[in-house]
Design a protein around this motif. Sequence first.
Motif, PDB file in Angstrom:
ATOM      1  N   LEU A 109      45.225  40.075  36.393  1.00 17.82           N
ATOM      2  CA  LEU A 109      46.567  40.500  36.010  1.00 17.82           C
ATOM      3  C   LEU A 109      46.733  40.606  34.495  1.00 17.82           C
ATOM      4  O   LEU A 109      47.586  41.351  34.005  1.00 17.82           O
ATOM      5  CB  LEU A 109      47.604  39.543  36.587  1.00 17.82           C
ATOM      6  N   LYS A 110      45.928  39.877  33.746  1.00 18.43           N
ATOM      7  CA  LYS A 110      45.971  40.008  32.286  1.00 18.43           C
ATOM      8  C   LYS A 110      45.451  41.390  31.852  1.00 18.43           C
ATOM      9  O   LYS A 110      45.888  41.934  30.840  1.00 18.43           O
ATOM     10  CB  LYS A 110      45.138  38.917  31.632  1.00 18.43           C
ATOM     11  N   LEU A 111      44.521  41.893  32.651  1.00 19.89           N
ATOM     12  CA  LEU A 111      43.959  43.207  32.328  1.00 19.89           C
ATOM     13  C   LEU A 111      44.757  44.330  32.974  1.00 19.89           C
ATOM     14  O   LEU A 111      44.818  45.450  32.445  1.00 19.89           O
ATOM     15  CB  LEU A 111      42.502  43.288  32.802  1.00 19.89           C
ATOM     16  N   PHE A 112      45.357  44.034  34.147  1.00 21.69           N
ATOM     17  CA  PHE A 112      46.129  45.037  34.878  1.00 21.69           C
ATOM     18  C   PHE A 112      47.516  44.469  35.169  1.00 21.69           C
ATOM     19  O   PHE A 112      47.828  44.088  36.314  1.00 21.69           O
ATOM     20  CB  PHE A 112      45.420  45.405  36.187  1.00 21.69           C
ATOM     21  N   PRO A 113      48.358  44.384  34.144  1.00 22.30           N
ATOM     22  CA  PRO A 113      49.676  43.748  34.297  1.00 22.30           C
ATOM     23  C   PRO A 113      50.530  44.428  35.378  1.00 22.30           C
ATOM     24  O   PRO A 113      50.503  45.650  35.530  1.00 22.30           O
ATOM     25  CB  PRO A 113      50.312  43.927  32.915  1.00 22.30           C
ATOM     26  N   ASN A 114      51.221  43.580  36.126  1.00 22.00           N
ATOM     27  CA  ASN A 114      52.162  44.051  37.154  1.00 22.00           C
ATOM     28  C   ASN A 114      51.486  44.825  38.289  1.00 22.00           C
ATOM     29  O   ASN A 114      52.164  45.575  39.018  1.00 22.00           O
ATOM     30  CB  ASN A 114      53.273  44.920  36.532  1.00 22.00           C
ATOM     31  N   ASP A 115      50.171  44.654  38.429  1.00 21.51           N
ATOM     32  CA  ASP A 115      49.481  45.330  39.521  1.00 21.51           C
ATOM     33  C   ASP A 115      49.896  44.693  40.860  1.00 21.51           C
ATOM     34  O   ASP A 115      49.764  43.475  41.059  1.00 21.51           O
ATOM     35  CB  ASP A 115      47.968  45.224  39.337  1.00 21.51           C
ATOM     36  N   ARG A 116      50.372  45.510  41.774  1.00 24.75           N
ATOM     37  CA  ARG A 116      50.936  44.999  43.023  1.00 24.75           C
ATOM     38  C   ARG A 116      49.883  44.330  43.906  1.00 24.75           C
ATOM     39  O   ARG A 116      50.187  43.351  44.599  1.00 24.75           O
ATOM     40  CB  ARG A 116      51.592  46.145  43.796  1.00 24.75           C
ATOM     41  N   ASP A 117      48.677  44.840  43.882  1.00 25.88           N
ATOM     42  CA  ASP A 117      47.629  44.261  44.730  1.00 25.88           C
ATOM     43  C   ASP A 117      47.354  42.821  44.345  1.00 25.88           C
ATOM     44  O   ASP A 117      47.241  41.934  45.223  1.00 25.88           O
ATOM     45  CB  ASP A 117      46.345  45.085  44.624  1.00 25.88           C
ATOM     46  N   PHE A 118      47.250  42.552  43.065  1.00 25.89           N
ATOM     47  CA  PHE A 118      46.957  41.189  42.628  1.00 25.89           C
ATOM     48  C   PHE A 118      48.185  40.287  42.747  1.00 25.89           C
ATOM     49  O   PHE A 118      48.061  39.091  43.054  1.00 25.89           O
ATOM     50  CB  PHE A 118      46.422  41.195  41.185  1.00 25.89           C
ATOM     51  N   ILE A 119      49.368  40.831  42.536  1.00 30.97           N
ATOM     52  CA  ILE A 119      50.590  40.051  42.709  1.00 30.97           C
ATOM     53  C   ILE A 119      50.727  39.625  44.180  1.00 30.97           C
ATOM     54  O   ILE A 119      51.039  38.460  44.499  1.00 30.97           O
ATOM     55  CB  ILE A 119      51.827  40.854  42.276  1.00 30.97           C
ATOM     56  N   ARG A 120      50.462  40.566  45.090  1.00 27.08           N
ATOM     57  CA  ARG A 120      50.541  40.265  46.525  1.00 27.08           C
ATOM     58  C   ARG A 120      49.505  39.225  46.921  1.00 27.08           C
ATOM     59  O   ARG A 120      49.768  38.306  47.705  1.00 27.08           O
ATOM     60  CB  ARG A 120      50.349  41.552  47.317  1.00 27.08           C
ATOM     61  N   LEU A 121      48.279  39.388  46.357  1.00 26.46           N
ATOM     62  CA  LEU A 121      47.225  38.443  46.679  1.00 26.46           C
ATOM     63  C   LEU A 121      47.554  37.052  46.179  1.00 26.46           C
ATOM     64  O   LEU A 121      47.369  36.039  46.884  1.00 26.46           O
ATOM     65  CB  LEU A 121      45.897  38.910  46.065  1.00 26.46           C
ATOM     66  N   LEU A 122      48.086  36.975  44.971  1.00 27.95           N
ATOM     67  CA  LEU A 122      48.459  35.672  44.409  1.00 27.95           C
ATOM     68  C   LEU A 122      49.513  34.978  45.260  1.00 27.95           C
ATOM     69  O   LEU A 122      49.481  33.766  45.476  1.00 27.95           O
ATOM     70  CB  LEU A 122      48.982  35.859  42.986  1.00 27.95           C
ATOM     71  N   SER A 123      50.488  35.778  45.739  1.00 28.11           N
ATOM     72  CA  SER A 123      51.575  35.173  46.518  1.00 28.11           C
ATOM     73  C   SER A 123      51.109  34.647  47.861  1.00 28.11           C
ATOM     74  O   SER A 123      51.767  33.784  48.461  1.00 28.11           O
ATOM     75  CB  SER A 123      52.685  36.214  46.720  1.00 28.11           C
TER      76      SER A 123
END
Length: 390
Positions: A372-386
């Motif tokens: 996410l530091k490299l791809f801010p606000n990326d939905r795939d990583f936000i969803r995965l984190l949640s």
Amino acid sequence: MKHYIKITFFIIIMLSNLIYAKPSDKIRFEASELTKLEYDFFTKIDNGETNDIEIHYDGFIIASGITDEEEFKFYRGKLNDIRNLAKNELSQYVEKGPYEFGKILLNWMYSSGVLKKYFETSTLFQDLIYKGEYNCLTSSILYSLLYKEFGFEVVGVLTSSHAFCTVSTEKGDIDVETTVSKGFNPGQKEIRNTGNSTIVTFVPQGNYRNRNEADIFTLIATLYPNSISLKKIEKDLEKQLVMAKKAYYLSPNTKMYNDNLVNAYNRLALDYLKNNNYESAYKTLGEALAFNPSSPMTKNNRIHYYNTMGTSYLSQKDYPSAIKVYKMGISDIGDDADVLKRNLKVSYYNYAVTEYNERRYNNANTISEEALKLFPNDRDFIRLLSSIPK
């Protein structure tokens, strides 16, 4: 360990244009790529010793692939025999001026038996010496050398598929079609009365469009690409690169030989890459970049290099290595490497999902946050984190 004959690399940047003092500022030869004879010859070229006609004669022989010193001495003697014969038989005509002398010289090259038979593929000095066989290039080189030997001005001319000469005369610049004995000032009828008959000679102009003036070294440099098929190295990309370097050394300001060298670097690098020789591919692309930093071909192939390596790691599910390679490529190439960025994201995501599926939740969390530091606000990583258990 490899030893390099020319290792100096420096770049002077002025008004966004690259200015180079001499060939060795842009390329280097490995010790294995030159014989001692070639090393001495190219060193003279690099030092600017290009006005001595003896260097021109040497180049004609060396660029034909005669690079052993003893063999060179033999052929140099044969060439000197031609020069001496020309001096003995033609010196008396110098006072007639450049126009008449130019015509006499061309006719002499045939009547003396120096040039006997035209073959399109007779593109080497050896053919001319042994059998009198020649093509447009070798006959143009020899004519240029001999015409200049008598103190007159001449330049070569290259088209897309032909070579000839232009001489400076009291009647203006005159083309010389060296592949025929009556080729002086082609396109003009010549009428001669011989007693009871009249002879009309007419040599039509050949492929004279898109003409480019070429000094003697550019003509000689053309021997290198012309001899690739004769030396049967069509598939030996390493040897082709060496020949492209040598041609560039003789004619560094000619676009064709700059382009040929860039192409040779890139063809060889892609071949290395195809055979998974990543180290050699990287080195060769680095040399191509140093030679011409603005080449789109080199830039695209450097992207391809990193993407090929990264994809190979991805296929092995070695995500950390893939991430490392893609990051290096993005750092090296810059902002235009979109395909590397996309695959970097894929590598991070697959890595995080793999760790998640193996219930290594801390690792999955760390990888996702790093992504996410490299791809801010990326939905795939936000969803995965949640979805990762805390």
